[in-house]
Scaffold this motif. Structure first.
Motif, PDB file in Angstrom:
ATOM      1  N   VAL A 170       0.477   5.281   1.199  1.00  0.00           N
ATOM      2  CA  VAL A 170      -0.316   6.283   1.909  1.00  0.00           C
ATOM      3  C   VAL A 170       0.428   7.598   1.791  1.00  0.00           C
ATOM      4  CG1 VAL A 170      -1.246   6.992   4.151  1.00  0.00           C
ATOM      5  CG2 VAL A 170      -1.209   4.569   3.535  1.00  0.00           C
ATOM      6  N   THR A 182      -4.260  10.093   3.097  1.00  0.00           N
ATOM      7  CA  THR A 182      -5.110   9.223   2.298  1.00  0.00           C
ATOM      8  C   THR A 182      -4.361   7.996   1.796  1.00  0.00           C
ATOM      9  OG1 THR A 182      -6.625   9.120   0.414  1.00  0.00           O
ATOM     10  CG2 THR A 182      -4.650  10.473   0.137  1.00  0.00           C
ATOM     11  N   ASP A 183      -5.113   6.914   1.621  1.00  0.00           N
ATOM     12  CA  ASP A 183      -4.587   5.720   0.954  1.00  0.00           C
ATOM     13  C   ASP A 183      -5.340   5.504  -0.368  1.00  0.00           C
ATOM     14  OD1 ASP A 183      -7.072   4.775   1.752  1.00  0.00           O
ATOM     15  OD2 ASP A 183      -6.291   3.175   3.010  1.00  0.00           O
ATOM     16  N   THR A 233      -9.820   8.882   3.348  1.00  0.00           N
ATOM     17  CA  THR A 233      -9.101  10.138   3.576  1.00  0.00           C
ATOM     18  C   THR A 233      -9.500  10.706   4.930  1.00  0.00           C
ATOM     19  OG1 THR A 233      -9.054  10.595   1.212  1.00  0.00           O
ATOM     20  CG2 THR A 233      -8.679  12.462   2.682  1.00  0.00           C
ATOM     21  N   LEU A 280      -2.507   3.499   7.050  1.00  0.00           N
ATOM     22  CA  LEU A 280      -3.050   4.846   7.190  1.00  0.00           C
ATOM     23  C   LEU A 280      -2.904   5.323   8.639  1.00  0.00           C
ATOM     24  CD1 LEU A 280      -5.911   6.162   5.164  1.00  0.00           C
ATOM     25  CD2 LEU A 280      -5.803   6.834   7.532  1.00  0.00           C
ATOM     26  N   GLN A 295       0.836  -1.193   0.000  1.00  0.00           N
ATOM     27  CA  GLN A 295       0.000   0.000   0.000  1.00  0.00           C
ATOM     28  C   GLN A 295       0.870   1.242   0.000  1.00  0.00           C
ATOM     29  OE1 GLN A 295      -3.045   0.392   2.885  1.00  0.00           O
ATOM     30  NE2 GLN A 295      -4.093  -1.468   2.271  1.00  0.00           N
TER      31      GLN A 295
END
Length: 181
Positions: free
Chosen positions: A93, A109-110, A114, A165, A91
């Motif tokens: 972020v 945000t990813d 958000t 996140l 991921q």
């Protein structure tokens, strides 16, 4: 042989979804006189993690690890502390300060979720929060007022919010609330 490959592929794909969620309860500077090494505390007594500078005296590149979860947090461009990027667990972020040269309010945000992370007061960064009606709340505060070495984390976010996140929120708080020495 073909069936074994299919089962292996399914297990490999499903593994991240089967791992238990990681809950952070606190973070503390490893040494009283330095903010370059941190220790994470989780809901499990026997599992701690760490957040460290990747290179000595380079405050723009950090590594974290908690159990089998690990990643890297970097300033997106050197000399621009208003933009950061976390890469971990497949991921990405991002965190951006909402206002130029004001590090008390951030958009994190990813690309699925958000949050706006804010310091309660602009001139005192002892208390931060983020949240919304859909996912819940996230707060951090120092153990003792104006002492940025030890932080409590209150994570009431739902399971849809990724660990990465949350990790970025923790990082932004400790990075922008402590001296760089």
């Amino acid at each position: 042989m073909f069936m074994k490959k299919i089962i292996f592929s399914i297990c490999l794909f499903a593994l991240p979804f089967l791992l238990p969620a990681q809950y952070l309860t606190g973070i503390a500077a490893y040494y009283d006189d330095s903010f370059a090494e941190w220790r994470f505390f989780t809901g499990a007594e026997d599992e701690e993690g760490e957040l460290n500078l990747r290179w000595d005296d380079d405050w723009t590149d950090w590594d974290y690890r908690i159990g089998e979860i690990f990643g890297n947090i970097k300033m997106k461009w050197k000399d621009r502390p208003g933009e950061w990027e976390l890469r971990g667990n497949n991921q990405i972020v991002t965190a951006r300060a909402l206002w130029r040269n004001d590090f008390s309010e951030w958009r994190i945000t990813d690309n699925n979720t958000t949050f706006t992370l804010k310091a309660k007061w602009k001139n005192q960064t002892d208390n931060w929060s983020a949240g919304n009606s859909k996912h819940g709340t996230f707060e951090m505060e120092t153990n003792r007022e104006r002492d940025p070495r030890d932080w409590n984390i209150y994570d009431d976010l739902d399971g849809e919010v990724s660990f990465e996140l949350k990790m970025m929120m923790v990082f932004i708080v400790v990075y922008h609330s402590t001296p760089k020495q």
